[in-house]
Design a protein around this motif. Structure first.
Motif, PDB file in Angstrom:
ATOM      1  N   THR A  18      -3.392 -15.752   1.613  1.00  0.00           N
ATOM      2  CA  THR A  18      -4.633 -15.709   0.826  1.00  0.00           C
ATOM      3  C   THR A  18      -4.315 -15.323  -0.613  1.00  0.00           C
ATOM      4  O   THR A  18      -3.453 -14.478  -0.866  1.00  0.00           O
ATOM      5  N   SER A  19      -5.015 -15.925  -1.546  1.00  0.00           N
ATOM      6  CA  SER A  19      -4.768 -15.595  -2.957  1.00  0.00           C
ATOM      7  C   SER A  19      -5.257 -14.189  -3.267  1.00  0.00           C
ATOM      8  O   SER A  19      -6.192 -13.678  -2.627  1.00  0.00           O
ATOM      9  N   GLY A  20      -4.629 -13.587  -4.266  1.00  0.00           N
ATOM     10  CA  GLY A  20      -5.020 -12.239  -4.655  1.00  0.00           C
ATOM     11  C   GLY A  20      -6.456 -12.170  -5.127  1.00  0.00           C
ATOM     12  O   GLY A  20      -7.181 -11.215  -4.825  1.00  0.00           O
ATOM     13  N   GLY A  21      -6.887 -13.186  -5.870  1.00  0.00           N
ATOM     14  CA  GLY A  21      -8.261 -13.197  -6.366  1.00  0.00           C
ATOM     15  C   GLY A  21      -9.272 -13.241  -5.242  1.00  0.00           C
ATOM     16  O   GLY A  21     -10.274 -12.509  -5.257  1.00  0.00           O
ATOM     17  N   GLU A  22      -9.025 -14.099  -4.248  1.00  0.00           N
ATOM     18  CA  GLU A  22      -9.945 -14.202  -3.113  1.00  0.00           C
ATOM     19  C   GLU A  22      -9.949 -12.912  -2.305  1.00  0.00           C
ATOM     20  O   GLU A  22     -11.005 -12.441  -1.857  1.00  0.00           O
ATOM     21  N   CYS A  23      -8.776 -12.336  -2.116  1.00  0.00           N
ATOM     22  CA  CYS A  23      -8.671 -11.083  -1.364  1.00  0.00           C
ATOM     23  C   CYS A  23      -9.479  -9.978  -2.039  1.00  0.00           C
ATOM     24  O   CYS A  23     -10.265  -9.286  -1.388  1.00  0.00           O
ATOM     25  N   ALA A  24      -9.279  -9.812  -3.346  1.00  0.00           N
ATOM     26  CA  ALA A  24      -9.967  -8.741  -4.068  1.00  0.00           C
ATOM     27  C   ALA A  24     -11.473  -8.944  -4.051  1.00  0.00           C
ATOM     28  O   ALA A  24     -12.242  -7.989  -3.847  1.00  0.00           O
ATOM     29  N   ASN A  72      -1.886 -16.139  -7.134  1.00  0.00           N
ATOM     30  CA  ASN A  72      -0.703 -15.851  -6.327  1.00  0.00           C
ATOM     31  C   ASN A  72      -1.111 -15.338  -4.952  1.00  0.00           C
ATOM     32  O   ASN A  72      -2.144 -14.679  -4.798  1.00  0.00           O
ATOM     33  N   SER A  73      -0.292 -15.613  -3.951  1.00  0.00           N
ATOM     34  CA  SER A  73      -0.612 -15.158  -2.597  1.00  0.00           C
ATOM     35  C   SER A  73      -0.361 -13.662  -2.462  1.00  0.00           C
ATOM     36  O   SER A  73       0.415 -13.071  -3.219  1.00  0.00           O
ATOM     37  N   ILE A  74      -1.012 -13.074  -1.478  1.00  0.00           N
ATOM     38  CA  ILE A  74      -0.839 -11.645  -1.238  1.00  0.00           C
ATOM     39  C   ILE A  74       0.624 -11.316  -0.975  1.00  0.00           C
ATOM     40  O   ILE A  74       1.153 -10.320  -1.478  1.00  0.00           O
ATOM     41  N   THR A 107     -13.331 -10.657  -1.848  1.00  0.00           N
ATOM     42  CA  THR A 107     -13.864 -10.452  -0.496  1.00  0.00           C
ATOM     43  C   THR A 107     -13.852  -8.976  -0.121  1.00  0.00           C
ATOM     44  O   THR A 107     -14.803  -8.461   0.481  1.00  0.00           O
ATOM     45  N   TYR A 108     -12.783  -8.298  -0.490  1.00  0.00           N
ATOM     46  CA  TYR A 108     -12.657  -6.877  -0.149  1.00  0.00           C
ATOM     47  C   TYR A 108     -13.728  -6.047  -0.849  1.00  0.00           C
ATOM     48  O   TYR A 108     -14.329  -5.148  -0.245  1.00  0.00           O
ATOM     49  N   GLU A 109     -13.973  -6.329  -2.112  1.00  0.00           N
ATOM     50  CA  GLU A 109     -15.002  -5.583  -2.835  1.00  0.00           C
ATOM     51  C   GLU A 109     -16.382  -5.833  -2.236  1.00  0.00           C
ATOM     52  O   GLU A 109     -17.214  -4.920  -2.164  1.00  0.00           O
ATOM     53  N   LYS A 110     -16.624  -7.063  -1.788  1.00  0.00           N
ATOM     54  CA  LYS A 110     -17.906  -7.363  -1.146  1.00  0.00           C
ATOM     55  C   LYS A 110     -18.018  -6.611   0.180  1.00  0.00           C
ATOM     56  O   LYS A 110     -19.084  -6.075   0.525  1.00  0.00           O
ATOM     57  N   TYR A 111     -16.912  -6.556   0.914  1.00  0.00           N
ATOM     58  CA  TYR A 111     -16.882  -5.795   2.171  1.00  0.00           C
ATOM     59  C   TYR A 111     -17.176  -4.317   1.909  1.00  0.00           C
ATOM     60  O   TYR A 111     -17.954  -3.684   2.640  1.00  0.00           O
ATOM     61  N   ARG A 112     -16.583  -3.783   0.875  1.00  0.00           N
ATOM     62  CA  ARG A 112     -16.794  -2.365   0.575  1.00  0.00           C
ATOM     63  C   ARG A 112     -18.241  -2.104   0.168  1.00  0.00           C
ATOM     64  O   ARG A 112     -18.825  -1.088   0.558  1.00  0.00           O
ATOM     65  N   ASP A 113     -18.827  -3.009  -0.615  1.00  0.00           N
ATOM     66  CA  ASP A 113     -20.207  -2.826  -1.066  1.00  0.00           C
ATOM     67  C   ASP A 113     -21.205  -2.938   0.085  1.00  0.00           C
ATOM     68  O   ASP A 113     -22.188  -2.182   0.140  1.00  0.00           O
ATOM     69  N   GLU A 114     -20.965  -3.869   1.011  1.00  0.00           N
ATOM     70  CA  GLU A 114     -21.962  -4.159   2.042  1.00  0.00           C
ATOM     71  C   GLU A 114     -21.701  -3.457   3.370  1.00  0.00           C
ATOM     72  O   GLU A 114     -22.624  -3.306   4.176  1.00  0.00           O
ATOM     73  N   ILE A 115     -20.462  -3.038   3.598  1.00  0.00           N
ATOM     74  CA  ILE A 115     -20.148  -2.442   4.901  1.00  0.00           C
ATOM     75  C   ILE A 115     -19.552  -1.036   4.761  1.00  0.00           C
ATOM     76  O   ILE A 115     -20.073  -0.070   5.322  1.00  0.00           O
ATOM     77  N   GLU A 116     -18.473  -0.924   4.018  1.00  0.00           N
ATOM     78  CA  GLU A 116     -17.746   0.344   4.000  1.00  0.00           C
ATOM     79  C   GLU A 116     -18.532   1.469   3.341  1.00  0.00           C
ATOM     80  O   GLU A 116     -18.613   2.582   3.884  1.00  0.00           O
ATOM     81  N   ARG A 117     -19.118   1.217   2.182  1.00  0.00           N
ATOM     82  CA  ARG A 117     -19.821   2.285   1.461  1.00  0.00           C
ATOM     83  C   ARG A 117     -21.144   2.671   2.131  1.00  0.00           C
ATOM     84  O   ARG A 117     -21.453   3.871   2.209  1.00  0.00           O
ATOM     85  N   PRO A 118     -21.951   1.721   2.609  1.00  0.00           N
ATOM     86  CA  PRO A 118     -23.228   2.120   3.222  1.00  0.00           C
ATOM     87  C   PRO A 118     -23.067   2.865   4.549  1.00  0.00           C
ATOM     88  O   PRO A 118     -23.940   3.655   4.922  1.00  0.00           O
ATOM     89  N   LEU A 119     -21.991   2.604   5.283  1.00  0.00           N
ATOM     90  CA  LEU A 119     -21.827   3.189   6.608  1.00  0.00           C
ATOM     91  C   LEU A 119     -20.944   4.430   6.558  1.00  0.00           C
ATOM     92  O   LEU A 119     -20.027   4.524   5.741  1.00  0.00           O
ATOM     93  N   SER A 120     -21.226   5.356   7.452  1.00  0.00           N
ATOM     94  CA  SER A 120     -20.409   6.569   7.526  1.00  0.00           C
ATOM     95  C   SER A 120     -19.046   6.243   8.125  1.00  0.00           C
ATOM     96  O   SER A 120     -18.870   5.220   8.804  1.00  0.00           O
ATOM     97  N   ASP A 121     -18.119   7.131   7.902  1.00  0.00           N
ATOM     98  CA  ASP A 121     -16.771   6.923   8.442  1.00  0.00           C
ATOM     99  C   ASP A 121     -16.796   6.932   9.967  1.00  0.00           C
ATOM    100  O   ASP A 121     -16.039   6.195  10.609  1.00  0.00           O
TER     101      ASP A 121
END
Length: 417
Positions: A378-384, A298-300, A386-400
């Motif tokens: 965008t489909s919910g599956g693709e969004c989730a 389903n789409s977002i 991609t977002y988790e990959k973004y969090r693993d590679e960008i958001e979590r390693p970098l400071s706020d």
């Protein structure tokens, strides 16, 4: 009792100093005690409400100068009568509240006094057992009261008879000031609300549920007076044959419906509202289950449309857990979290991309482009994913602070050109 201006206090001290052998002193004490009328109220105050070792009743019960006199027997009778009353008739709410407020020392004194008429059996004093059981009973009834009031406050504010229910609640609550706890029962009218309260109250502050409910109730209110066509046997019905809609109407649709109605909206009663709300909650749960089942494809926009305020969507999902597939919840939370923060996330990714080009840094832009490409379709599956990959590679390693810097760089990149 221990006052230097109290003649009885001085006589008792003299009697003690004389080893209880001075007949004149004993006669004076007996004569003085015979003039004292110790009432049940006095005994209850000294042995319960204001229990201490300094009260006159305590002296009457335990001091050797007084405990062989008729006044001692009189105090014992008052204690026995009160205990029988508590056992047979019950305990008042104010007595339970006082019991709960006693210190350990006060409780020990009370046990010491009342053991004269109710000997302790086993590890639990009978007084503790009776008062604790009454407290549990009172607590359960007060919790029921709170449930009913919460339900009326949350769901029946537009009911034509809400004031009558509030009056029943007030009368019920007032009974705790004058009646024993075990005699206080909820009225049948309020009791009928309890199952609805137990079902609805947990969702009272869920924005998406309240919006869905209000839409359906508005439609039912404006359509209620009209004659309806016969419905299929399996279609849920409410008062006046107004069907519950399976799809939530948009605010614009509701306004069109209202403008097309010439009759005044129906003013429903409290029980009618709650019965309709029960059916509407079933529809709402069905929509949630459909979202859970189709979130991968389903789409977002179709997933988040049920949430009127995306800023509250995560909170809504957490409160709606009893209605959701637990396996689908993590991905739903991921989707709404991304959409709530999508503007900042896009700026962070764009800022990283711009900065890497400005300093000729080698950064894999595939993920950045994938994040920026996410939109409502965008489909919910693709969004989730991609977002988790973004969090693993960008958001979590970098400071706020670093993420904020990249976000600002995206907004101001033209200043650095």
């Amino acid at each position: 009792m221990q006052s230097h201006q109290n003649p009885m206090y001085h006589l008792m001290n003299i009697d003690k100093l004389q080893n209880r052998k001075n007949k004149l002193v004993k006669a004076l004490i007996a004569s003085a005690a015979s003039l004292i009328d110790i009432s049940e109220e006095d005994v209850l105050n000294d042995a319960f409400y204001l229990a201490s070792r300094e009260t006159f009743t305590y002296a009457v019960l335990f001091d050797e100068s007084l405990n062989s006199l008729p006044i001692h027997a009189q105090a014992i009778i008052h204690l026995k009568n009160k205990w029988k009353s508590w056992e047979s008739t019950g305990i008042h709410a104010q007595e339970v509240s006082r019991w709960q407020s006693f210190t350990m020392e006060q409780t020990a004194i009370i046990h010491h006094i009342w053991t004269l008429v109710i000997p302790a059996k086993g590890s639990i004093h009978p007084l503790d057992g009776l008062f604790d059981a009454t407290h549990r009973n009172m607590k359960a009834k007060m919790e029921m009261n709170d449930k009913v009031v919460t339900c009326i406050d949350a769901y029946c504010q537009q009911a034509s008879d809400k004031d009558a229910y509030y009056e029943l609640v007030r009368q019920w609550h007032d009974r705790f000031d004058r009646e024993v706890v075990k005699s206080i029962e909820i009225s049948p009218s309020l009791k009928r609300i309890v199952p609805f309260a137990e079902k609805f109250n947990q969702f009272a502050n869920v924005r998406s549920w309240r919006a869905f409910l209000n839409q359906q109730m508005t439609i039912n209110a404006v359509k209620g007076p009209l004659q309806r066509q016969p419905m299929a046997a399996n279609e849920p019905q409410i008062e006046n044959n107004a069907p519950l809609q399976d799809e939530p109407a948009s605010p614009d649709q509701i306004q069109v419906e209202i403008r097309n109605m010439t009759a005044e909206p129906v003013k429903f009663k409290c029980m009618e509202i709650l019965e309709m709300a029960a059916q509407i909650l079933d529809l709402f749960q069905k929509k949630l289950q459909d979202i859970c089942a189709s979130q991968q494809t389903n789409s977002i926009q179709n997933i988040i449309r049920i949430f009127p305020d995306i800023q509250q969507a995560e909170n809504d999902l957490n409160q709606l857990q009893p209605l959701l597939d637990p396996l689908a919840l993590p991905q739903l939370l991921s989707i709404v979290s991304f959409w709530k923060n999508s503007s900042r996330i896009h700026h962070i990714c764009k800022g990283l991309s711009f900065l890497s080009k400005a300093v000729s840094a080698s950064i894999d832009s595939t993920l950045l482009d994938s994040v920026c490409a996410i939109n409502e379709r965008t489909s919910g599956g693709e969004c989730a994913l991609t977002y988790e990959k973004y969090r693993d590679e960008i958001e979590r390693p970098l400071s706020d602070n670093m993420l904020t810097l990249f976000s600002y760089y995206s907004s101001s990149s033209d200043l650095f050109d």
